[in-house]
Design a protein around this motif. Structure first.
Motif, PDB file in Angstrom:
ATOM      1  N   SER A 129      42.113  30.928  35.715  1.00  0.00           N
ATOM      2  CA  SER A 129      41.372  30.125  36.341  1.00  0.00           C
ATOM      3  C   SER A 129      41.550  30.831  37.883  1.00  0.00           C
ATOM      4  CB  SER A 129      41.811  28.786  36.874  1.00  0.00           C
ATOM      5  OG  SER A 129      41.449  28.277  37.766  1.00  0.00           O
ATOM      6  N   VAL A 130      40.606  31.275  38.575  1.00  0.00           N
ATOM      7  CA  VAL A 130      40.757  31.958  39.797  1.00  0.00           C
ATOM      8  C   VAL A 130      40.198  31.014  40.801  1.00  0.00           C
ATOM      9  CG1 VAL A 130      40.177  34.362  41.024  1.00  0.00           C
ATOM     10  CG2 VAL A 130      39.924  34.097  38.696  1.00  0.00           C
ATOM     11  N   TYR A 131      41.013  30.928  41.731  1.00  0.00           N
ATOM     12  CA  TYR A 131      40.408  29.793  42.859  1.00  0.00           C
ATOM     13  C   TYR A 131      39.690  30.514  43.758  1.00  0.00           C
ATOM     14  CZ  TYR A 131      44.190  26.738  40.665  1.00  0.00           C
ATOM     15  OH  TYR A 131      44.805  26.128  39.729  1.00  0.00           O
ATOM     16  N   GLU A 132      38.942  29.464  44.663  1.00  0.00           N
ATOM     17  CA  GLU A 132      38.134  29.791  45.778  1.00  0.00           C
ATOM     18  C   GLU A 132      38.700  30.649  46.698  1.00  0.00           C
ATOM     19  OE1 GLU A 132      36.393  26.149  47.703  1.00  0.00           O
ATOM     20  OE2 GLU A 132      35.761  27.321  49.499  1.00  0.00           O
ATOM     21  N   HIS A 133      40.115  30.136  47.233  1.00  0.00           N
ATOM     22  CA  HIS A 133      40.680  31.078  47.958  1.00  0.00           C
ATOM     23  C   HIS A 133      40.900  32.389  47.636  1.00  0.00           C
ATOM     24  CE1 HIS A 133      44.664  30.542  46.638  1.00  0.00           C
ATOM     25  NE2 HIS A 133      44.132  29.386  46.214  1.00  0.00           N
ATOM     26  N   GLU A 134      41.245  32.725  46.337  1.00  0.00           N
ATOM     27  CA  GLU A 134      41.682  34.225  45.727  1.00  0.00           C
ATOM     28  C   GLU A 134      40.261  34.995  45.931  1.00  0.00           C
ATOM     29  OE1 GLU A 134      45.132  32.868  43.150  1.00  0.00           O
ATOM     30  OE2 GLU A 134      43.342  32.361  42.247  1.00  0.00           O
ATOM     31  N   VAL A 135      39.257  34.351  45.385  1.00  0.00           N
ATOM     32  CA  VAL A 135      37.866  34.809  45.372  1.00  0.00           C
ATOM     33  C   VAL A 135      37.373  35.521  46.699  1.00  0.00           C
ATOM     34  CG1 VAL A 135      35.503  34.994  44.771  1.00  0.00           C
ATOM     35  CG2 VAL A 135      37.225  33.578  43.352  1.00  0.00           C
ATOM     36  N   LYS A 136      37.770  34.291  47.608  1.00  0.00           N
ATOM     37  CA  LYS A 136      37.422  34.733  49.227  1.00  0.00           C
ATOM     38  C   LYS A 136      38.038  35.791  49.705  1.00  0.00           C
ATOM     39  CE  LYS A 136      35.375  30.409  50.917  1.00  0.00           C
ATOM     40  NZ  LYS A 136      35.542  29.068  51.291  1.00  0.00           N
ATOM     41  N   ALA A 137      39.366  35.969  49.313  1.00  0.00           N
ATOM     42  CA  ALA A 137      40.273  36.922  49.665  1.00  0.00           C
ATOM     43  C   ALA A 137      39.648  38.330  49.393  1.00  0.00           C
ATOM     44  CB  ALA A 137      41.629  36.813  49.242  1.00  0.00           C
ATOM     45  N   LEU A 138      39.277  38.317  48.070  1.00  0.00           N
ATOM     46  CA  LEU A 138      38.672  39.704  47.584  1.00  0.00           C
ATOM     47  C   LEU A 138      37.376  39.966  48.292  1.00  0.00           C
ATOM     48  CD1 LEU A 138      39.419  39.082  43.692  1.00  0.00           C
ATOM     49  CD2 LEU A 138      40.502  40.931  45.291  1.00  0.00           C
ATOM     50  N   LEU A 139      36.369  38.920  48.330  1.00  0.00           N
ATOM     51  CA  LEU A 139      35.235  39.076  48.955  1.00  0.00           C
ATOM     52  C   LEU A 139      35.397  39.646  50.379  1.00  0.00           C
ATOM     53  CD1 LEU A 139      33.134  36.278  47.303  1.00  0.00           C
ATOM     54  CD2 LEU A 139      33.124  38.893  46.843  1.00  0.00           C
ATOM     55  N   SER A 140      36.572  39.063  51.102  1.00  0.00           N
ATOM     56  CA  SER A 140      36.452  39.190  52.754  1.00  0.00           C
ATOM     57  C   SER A 140      37.211  40.733  52.735  1.00  0.00           C
ATOM     58  CB  SER A 140      37.436  38.333  53.177  1.00  0.00           C
ATOM     59  OG  SER A 140      37.970  38.757  54.138  1.00  0.00           O
ATOM     60  N   GLN A 141      38.018  40.991  51.906  1.00  0.00           N
ATOM     61  CA  GLN A 141      38.292  42.647  52.056  1.00  0.00           C
ATOM     62  C   GLN A 141      37.057  43.374  51.337  1.00  0.00           C
ATOM     63  OE1 GLN A 141      41.341  43.129  48.903  1.00  0.00           O
ATOM     64  NE2 GLN A 141      42.496  41.825  49.750  1.00  0.00           N
ATOM     65  N   ALA A 142      36.012  43.102  50.839  1.00  0.00           N
ATOM     66  CA  ALA A 142      34.736  43.963  50.556  1.00  0.00           C
ATOM     67  C   ALA A 142      33.592  43.870  51.704  1.00  0.00           C
ATOM     68  CB  ALA A 142      34.195  43.529  49.234  1.00  0.00           C
TER      69      ALA A 142
END
Ligand code: ADP
Ligand code: MG
Length: 208
Positions: free
Chosen positions: A2-15
């Motif tokens: 399970s990948v949580y919203e804040h983890e996805v946001k951290a990756l996307l923010s880096q991108a």
């Protein structure tokens, strides 16, 4: 997994995807949220929480002083809360969906359309084969039935279409997030588009 919203946001923010400023709280000590600008949004996360608002796991419009009580109330009601995301609340705007999906026939595809509560009701979306060009991005937005909403409708200010195009390029353009699609599919719903910028206030990752 399970990948949580804040983890996805951290990756996307880096991108390069704009996301709200926020902090993750795993106990009920909200001191770390003190640096964020009110109003705040409180979201619970946990293994069973997928559609957070349906579960009553999203509260908007909070002051920092209200966080602990709102979180305690959520925790008493929801079975397995692993923690909380507290983030700054974006100003109201046009809510869009932006997604990167893998189509069996066409491969990686970028999806953009009207989002938030309108996603299922209107199904107003456009698709583009990745990598998209800036022209593709503009064409996708122009092809939406809801396109007039982007240009100022009944007194609302026009949204920052250039920022929206930039976001579509960050996700679906050359070198974009879509190149990491072997990891699964992404959905930003909603992206809130306002007169000066866009921000992805929810992000979901569907593991491959
Ligand atoms: P879910 O889709 O899992 O129910 P969201 O994170 O999308 O949960 O939150 C539900 C709704 O709350 C969003 O569609 C949006 O309208 C609003 N919202 C969530 N986070 C923010 C934020 N940071 N700023 C402004 N509005 C938000
Ligand atoms: Mg959402």
């Amino acid at each position: 997994m399970s990948v949580y919203e804040h983890e996805v946001k951290a990756l996307l923010s880096q991108a390069g995807v704009p996301v709200p400023r926020g902090v993750v709280i795993r106990d009920l000590d909200f001191a770390a949220a003190g640096d964020l600008a009110e109003p705040l949004v409180l979201k619970a996360f946990g293994p069973g929480l997928v559609h957070k608002s349906d579960a009553g796991a999203v509260v908007l419009g909070l002051r920092a002083a209200d966080l602990a009580a709102a979180a305690a109330e959520m925790r008493s009601r929801l079975p397995d809360v692993a923690g909380f995301l507290v983030e700054e609340q974006a100003d109201a705007g046009v809510e869009l969906i932006v997604g990167a999906v893998r189509d069996v026939a066409f491969g990686p595809v970028l999806l953009a359309g009207l989002g938030g509560v309108w996603t299922e009701a209107l199904r107003d979306t456009a698709l583009g084969l990745c990598p998209i060009s800036e022209r593709d991005a503009r064409r996708m937005l122009a092809s939406l039935r809801g396109a007039p909403l982007l240009h100022g409708f009944r007194g609302t200010p026009p949204v920052d279409v250039d920022a929206l195009v930039k976001l579509l390029m960050t996700v679906g353009g050359p070198g974009g997030v879509w190149e990491r699609l072997e990891l699964g599919e992404f959905e930003l719903n909603p992206v809130i588009a306002g007169p000066s910028g866009v921000v992805a206030v929810d992000a979901r990752h569907v593991p491959a």
